[in-house]
Motif scaffolding. Structure first.
Motif, short mmCIF file in Angstrom:
data_model
loop_
_atom_site.label_atom_id
_atom_site.label_comp_id
_atom_site.label_asym_id
_atom_site.label_seq_id
_atom_site.Cartn_x
_atom_site.Cartn_y
_atom_site.Cartn_z
N ARG A 96 47.90 40.58 -6.51
CA ARG A 96 46.96 40.65 -7.57
C ARG A 96 47.68 39.98 -8.96
NH1 ARG A 96 46.15 45.64 -8.20
NH2 ARG A 96 44.41 45.89 -6.79
N ASP A 97 49.08 40.39 -9.18
CA ASP A 97 49.69 39.86 -10.11
C ASP A 97 49.83 38.11 -10.20
OD1 ASP A 97 50.11 42.15 -11.20
OD2 ASP A 97 52.19 42.60 -10.69
N ALA A 98 50.03 37.72 -8.80
CA ALA A 98 50.35 36.22 -8.77
C ALA A 98 49.22 35.46 -8.75
CB ALA A 98 51.35 36.14 -7.65
N ALA A 99 48.13 36.06 -7.87
CA ALA A 99 47.00 35.15 -7.64
C ALA A 99 45.63 35.54 -8.30
CB ALA A 99 46.75 35.33 -6.30
N GLY A 100 45.76 36.72 -9.10
CA GLY A 100 44.81 37.30 -9.83
C GLY A 100 43.73 38.12 -9.20
N ALA A 101 43.73 38.32 -7.88
CA ALA A 101 42.96 39.28 -7.08
C ALA A 101 43.88 39.57 -6.05
CB ALA A 101 41.80 38.38 -6.48
N ALA A 102 43.68 41.09 -5.40
CA ALA A 102 44.44 41.69 -4.23
C ALA A 102 43.59 40.84 -3.08
CB ALA A 102 44.18 42.88 -4.43
N PRO A 103 44.40 40.84 -2.11
CA PRO A 103 43.95 40.37 -0.77
C PRO A 103 42.91 41.24 -0.20
CG PRO A 103 46.31 41.01 -0.49
CD PRO A 103 45.90 41.10 -1.80
N ALA A 107 37.87 37.00 -1.67
CA ALA A 107 38.32 37.52 -3.00
C ALA A 107 38.25 36.30 -4.07
CB ALA A 107 39.54 38.49 -3.30
N THR A 108 37.87 36.51 -5.07
CA THR A 108 37.66 35.25 -5.91
C THR A 108 38.24 35.81 -7.21
OG1 THR A 108 35.63 34.48 -4.82
CG2 THR A 108 36.15 33.71 -6.96
N ALA A 109 38.93 34.83 -7.87
CA ALA A 109 39.81 35.25 -9.16
C ALA A 109 39.81 33.90 -9.90
CB ALA A 109 41.11 35.91 -8.83
N GLY A 110 39.05 33.66 -10.81
CA GLY A 110 38.94 32.39 -11.40
C GLY A 110 38.68 31.33 -10.40
N ARG A 111 39.65 30.37 -10.38
CA ARG A 111 39.38 29.25 -9.43
C ARG A 111 39.99 29.44 -8.19
NH1 ARG A 111 40.82 24.05 -12.50
NH2 ARG A 111 39.55 22.94 -10.80
N ASN A 112 40.80 30.50 -8.07
CA ASN A 112 41.53 30.76 -6.97
C ASN A 112 40.63 31.85 -5.98
OD1 ASN A 112 43.98 29.62 -7.76
ND2 ASN A 112 44.38 31.59 -8.88
N GLU A 113 40.80 31.52 -4.59
CA GLU A 113 40.08 32.49 -3.70
C GLU A 113 40.93 32.95 -2.73
OE1 GLU A 113 37.27 29.32 -2.54
OE2 GLU A 113 36.03 29.94 -3.94
N ILE A 114 40.81 34.13 -2.15
CA ILE A 114 41.68 34.55 -0.90
C ILE A 114 40.79 35.01 -0.04
CG2 ILE A 114 43.35 36.36 -0.34
CD1 ILE A 114 44.06 36.67 -3.58
N LEU A 115 40.95 34.17 1.18
CA LEU A 115 40.10 34.53 2.44
C LEU A 115 40.77 35.34 3.48
CD1 LEU A 115 39.12 31.58 0.95
CD2 LEU A 115 38.22 31.07 2.99
N TRP A 116 40.30 36.19 3.94
CA TRP A 116 40.71 37.15 5.03
C TRP A 116 40.92 36.25 6.20
CZ3 TRP A 116 39.46 39.03 9.81
CH2 TRP A 116 39.94 40.04 10.08
N LEU A 117 41.71 36.22 6.89
CA LEU A 117 42.25 35.45 8.17
C LEU A 117 42.28 36.44 9.22
CD1 LEU A 117 44.47 32.47 7.25
CD2 LEU A 117 41.93 32.59 7.35
N GLY A 118 42.95 37.84 8.95
CA GLY A 118 43.47 38.53 10.06
C GLY A 118 43.77 39.80 9.39
#
Lengths: 232, 93
Positions: free
Chosen positions: A91-98, A106-117
């Motif tokens: 969350r600190d680095a990417a703006g959102a927790a996985p 999960a979306t944080a600004g222009r970053n996105e975190i997609l669940w793969l597994g």
């Protein structure tokens, strides 16, 4: 190397002398067609980034528009979601927790975190920002049992939107894409026309981001263009 | 379409999965200490059950996780899905 050539005795003449005048039109004919100009990425100034889909014609159909987003940063992240320190560091680095819910984004600004597994995610950043993101994640997660790997160049992204986008995809995809089963903010790894893909639905248009390995990109693009023809 | 319930992703098409044979076969702890017959039994011999069989499957075109499945080889019905390392569930075909 250049120095040596100059001073070396009897350096062989360039081969073109042997070929004679007949070689000239031949080389001109064999010259490759001019490739579309690729813009250099911010990550590597002076190096032209190229995509396998550069210059590929699209569907030409308003209800199933395909656009490539070739150079978005893609970082593969692995770690233990049961570990609060891991979630906090990301969350600190990417703006959102996985996201811990399967197949969600999960979306944080222009970053996105997609669940793969259950212990694996894809962190997607704007073009050229993957290096900074990899460094930030590495620093925030230092000392933890994790994996952070920049896989930006492995895949490209085909963005498809329009009223018939879903109809085109379901022709080759076994995933249930009906709105009751798959909606905005969801992602899934599955198959389209036998090619492994990661699909992320962005909105109700519907707009889909289709992540595909670069080596499959032309095949999948052409398959989708063909699949869309019946909606023209 | 034949659906298989991935423990993480939920019901998905059979085409996204691959079966890797019988589950719960322990590798001999000291391979040097077992006889050739015992090693051959570990490598080659399988129960080939008519009825309930416990198998290892992988969601290889999805989340790429391994899990175990209890399947009836007569009806081809999947009776239970459970995680690797879990206890094999009692099922009736």
């Amino acid at each position: 190397m250049v120095e040596k050539k100059k001073t070396g005795k009897a350096a062989p003449k360039p081969k073109k002398a042997k070929a004679g005048p007949a070689a000239k039109p031949e080389t001109a004919a064999a010259a490759p067609p001019v490739a579309p100009a690729a813009k250099p990425t911010a990550a590597a100034p002076g190096v032209a980034a190229a995509s396998p889909l550069d210059g590929r014609p699209g569907t030409g159909i308003d209800t199933a528009v395909m656009v490539e987003h070739p150079h978005a940063g893609k970082i593969n992240l692995r770690g233990d979601p049961a570990d609060q320190a891991f979630l906090d560091a990301v969350r600190d680095a990417a703006g959102a927790a996985p996201p811990t819910d399967a197949n969600t984004v999960a979306t944080a600004g222009r970053n996105e975190i997609l669940w793969l597994g259950p212990d694996e995610w894809l962190v997607v950043t704007p073009e050229g920002e993957q290096g900074a993101m990899e460094t930030a994640l590495g620093a925030a997660l230092a000392g933890q049992h994790v994996s952070v790997v920049d896989t930006t160049d492995a895949r490209t992204t085909i963005r498809m939107h329009g009223a018939h986008a879903r109809d085109v995809l379901v022709k080759g995809c076994p995933l249930d894409l009906h709105p009751r089963a798959f909606g905005p903010g969801q992602c899934a790894q599955t198959i389209i026309a036998k090619a492994d893909v990661l699909i992320h639905q962005r909105d109700d248009a519907p707009t889909y981001d289709i992540y595909v390995l670069c080596s499959f990109a032309r095949y999948l693009w052409d398959w989708l263009v063909d699949a869309a023809r019946e909606f023209s | 379409m034949f659906l298989i319930e991935c423990p993480w992703c939920g019901p998905r098409s059979q085409t996204e999965f691959h079966c890797h044979g019988e589950a719960h076969i322990a590798r001999p702890k000291y391979p040097d200490a077992v006889s050739d017959a015992e090693w051959a039994d570990y490598v080659f011999n399988r129960s080939n059950t008519k009825g309930v069989i416990y198998e290892r499957w992988v969601h290889n075109h999805g989340c790429r996780r391994w899990f175990n499945v209890a399947r009836d080889t007569v009806s081809d019905r999947i009776l239970a899905v459970y995680r690797v390392g879990g206890k094999r569930p009692e099922v009736t075909p």
